[in-house]
Design an enzyme around this catalytic site. Structure first.
Site, PDB file in Angstrom:
ATOM      1  N   LYS A 126       0.812  -1.211   0.000  1.00 46.96           N
ATOM      2  CA  LYS A 126       0.000   0.000   0.000  1.00 46.96           C
ATOM      3  C   LYS A 126       0.852   1.269   0.000  1.00 46.96           C
ATOM      4  O   LYS A 126       0.409   2.316  -0.437  1.00 46.96           O
ATOM      5  CB  LYS A 126      -0.983  -0.023   1.171  1.00 46.96           C
ATOM      6  CG  LYS A 126      -2.070  -1.072   0.936  1.00 46.96           C
ATOM      7  CD  LYS A 126      -3.171  -1.046   1.959  1.00 46.96           C
ATOM      8  CE  LYS A 126      -4.280  -2.002   1.581  1.00 46.96           C
ATOM      9  NZ  LYS A 126      -3.879  -3.426   1.678  1.00 46.96           N
TER      10      LYS A 126
HETATM   11  C1  LIG Z   1      -4.428  -4.482   1.000  1.00 50.60           C
HETATM   12  C2  LIG Z   1      -3.652  -5.729   0.855  1.00 50.60           C
HETATM   13  C3  LIG Z   1      -4.018  -6.731  -0.079  1.00 50.60           C
HETATM   14  C4  LIG Z   1      -5.260  -6.617  -0.942  1.00 50.60           C
HETATM   15  O1  LIG Z   1      -5.158  -5.627  -1.945  1.00 50.60           O
HETATM   16  P1  LIG Z   1      -6.465  -5.078  -2.688  1.00 50.60           P
HETATM   17  O2  LIG Z   1      -5.986  -3.936  -3.508  1.00 50.60           O
HETATM   18  O3  LIG Z   1      -7.421  -4.661  -1.611  1.00 50.60           O
HETATM   19  O4  LIG Z   1      -7.013  -6.197  -3.528  1.00 50.60           O
HETATM   20  C5  LIG Z   1      -3.208  -7.845  -0.185  1.00 50.60           C
HETATM   21  N1  LIG Z   1      -2.116  -8.005   0.597  1.00 50.60           N
HETATM   22  C6  LIG Z   1      -1.741  -7.080   1.504  1.00 50.60           C
HETATM   23  C7  LIG Z   1      -0.545  -7.329   2.347  1.00 50.60           C
HETATM   24  C8  LIG Z   1      -2.489  -5.910   1.668  1.00 50.60           C
HETATM   25  O5  LIG Z   1      -2.106  -4.992   2.581  1.00 50.60           O
END
Ligand SMILES: *Cc1c(COP(=O)(O)O)cnc(C)c1O
Length: 483
Positions: A126
């Site tokens: 993120k």
């Molecule tokens: C947020 C997140 C996801 C999922 O991603 P999306 O964009 O919501 O599909 C997968 N793995 C981790 C570690 C995350 O923080």
């Protein structure tokens, strides 16, 4: 570049990138998408192959954003994607690559690799988008002399990525609600050890859903929201999605030698933001063979891509798993893909998502549209705690590489979709230290800890405990905004 809503309200009503930057949903409850996807030419693809990450990000963002002057946008991407920010690399990798590609080996004739997206400040993917958002927001607010108070609820990854992106930013405060004593010691320390005066951690006496309900209640008080300039940075934010398009290009270039080659990506998925960016990269003309959606036990998306049935889950049907950032009951970005799948027909999108609200889902199995899912390259799979643990152990033994639980979901499902000669790139979405308990279970050893995080849990923490009461949170915001 103009943006419109997937639900078509005010048809002909168009918005620019900067207009939708700070917002969330469109007025009609739809999500914003560009009126047309920009295409990359063969010449551009050749020229982009050797660009540093920040300049590649500038080229791609320029195609989606024509109302920020080019020099400013380039300065923003260069400020964001630096080796100093994405420094938590392993072994002897170069942080300057921002998203290094780690080759595992060849399986069933397919080169298998990990695209490392978690070398940023909070060790989860993120950061890739959120760090850019922090700089874009600061830039946009300064331009108009405005301020923004970001309110959010988190059970871990999103909240800390938002705080590390917004810390010290002018014109921005963050009020982040988290469930008191419910996060891991590492995640708690990551958030609560921030001492920046514009970051406020509120530890809510309750569970995550209580924190989320408070955010909803405060946001639904429109007068309060307007007076205190409350905003969010959730995963439907368009700029977050578009920032994620960049690393699909970067990964493609790292895994191939010429633009005649195709690759597949596997994406550990929750709210469908990450893989939606892959879909957009493919629509722009990046030679992507398959987009593999990997879910955990919360398999709403896997069910859809196998059967054509989209059935959202109730809170009580949502499992708490060892890959918690993928524990979702519905996928908030999914509507963007459905819009394209239905040939960009806003009236049908509106009807389907009304069905989601009224009947809990929709069924496209019998419609011709579902067959087009494969034309868009989508396939899927799911995993369980046991397969996750097995995969962590197997990848460690076979390739001497420690992966986190979400990435393990990805590797497990990727292996079900390998094609000889086509590189399979699994997106690595977090580092193992964030989910240490499962690492200890799988490997009987401690997770690897990047040097910058030694002693994190013993740093002084700064947070405020509040009851699960929206009014108390409002009072706190009023007291701390000086307005
Ligand atoms: C947020 C997140 C996801 C999922 O991603 P999306 O964009 O919501 O599909 C997968 N793995 C981790 C570690 C995350 O923080």
């Amino acid at each position: 570049m103009n943006y419109l809503s997937t639900r078509g309200a005010g048809a002909g009503e168009r918005h620019t990138f900067s207009e939708i930057l700070l917002g969330g949903l469109a007025k009609d409850g739809g999500l914003y998408l560009p009126a047309d996807y920009p295409r990359v030419t063969a010449d551009e693809l050749t020229r982009w192959r050797t660009l540093p990450y920040a300049d590649l990000a500038f080229e791609i963002l320029s195609k989606f954003c024509d109302d920020i002057p080019a020099d400013d946008l380039r300065a923003l991407t260069r400020k964001t994607y630096t080796a100093a920010t994405y420094c938590n690399v392993r072994d002897d990798e170069s942080a300057a690559q921002i998203t290094p590609l780690k080759t595992l080996g060849v399986e069933d004739g397919a080169p298998l690799s990990l695209l490392e997206l978690s070398n940023g400040p909070t060790l989860a993917f993120k950061d890739m988008a959120m760090q850019l958002i922090g700089n874009l927001f600061e830039y946009a607010l300064a331009k108009h002399g405005e301020t923004l108070n970001i309110l959010g609820a988190t059970s871990g990854d999103t909240g800390s990525a938002a705080e590390y992106a917004m810390r010290g930013k002018k014109g921005i405060r963050v009020f982040m609600l988290s469930p008191h004593k419910k996060m891991s010691a590492f995640q708690t320390a990551q958030m609560y050890s921030l001492q920046d005066p514009n970051i406020f951690n509120l530890a809510v006496q309750g569970v995550f859903d209580d924190a989320q309900d408070i955010v909803k209640a405060v946001s639904n008080d429109h007068a309060f929201k307007a007076k205190y300039k409350i905003g969010t940075v959730n995963s439907i934010n368009w700029a977050r999605v578009v920032a994620q398009v960049v690393y699909y290009f970067k990964g493609y270039f790292a895994a191939t030698k010429s633009n005649a080659e195709r690759v597949s990506f596997t994406v550990p998925s929750g709210n469908f933001g990450n893989v939606c960016a892959g879909h957009i990269a493919r629509m722009m003309g990046l030679p992507i063979e398959k987009l593999v959606v990997a879910t955990n036990e919360n398999d709403v998306l896997d069910e859809f891509f196998r059967t054509g049935i989209y059935r959202v889950r109730r809170a009580a049907e949502t499992y708490h798993t060892s890959s918690p950032s993928m524990d979702i009951s519905k996928a908030s970005n999914f509507e963007r893909f459905v819009y394209d799948l239905l040939g960009r027909d806003p009236a049908r999108v509106l009807q389907l998502f009304r069905d989601v609200e009224e009947k809990g889902g929709f069924d496209l199995a019998a419609s011709g549209d579902f067959a087009r899912v494969r034309e868009f390259g989508f396939v899927s799979g799911s995993s369980s705690h046991d397969t996750r643990v097995d995969t962590i152990r197997d990848v460690f033994q076979r390739y001497d590489t420690m992966i986190d639980t979400h990435t393990a979901d990805g590797v497990k499902v990727a292996r079900e979709h390998l094609q000889p000669g086509i590189p399979m790139i699994v997106l690595e979405t977090a580092q193992p230290i964030k989910f240490g308990e499962t690492i200890r279970e799988a490997l009987l050893r401690e997770p690897e800890r990047p040097a910058a995080f030694s002693g994190l849990e013993s740093l002084p923490q700064r947070f405020e405990v509040v009851p699960a009461d929206a009014q108390r949170v409002k009072d706190f915001i009023v007291a701390n905004t000086g307005e």
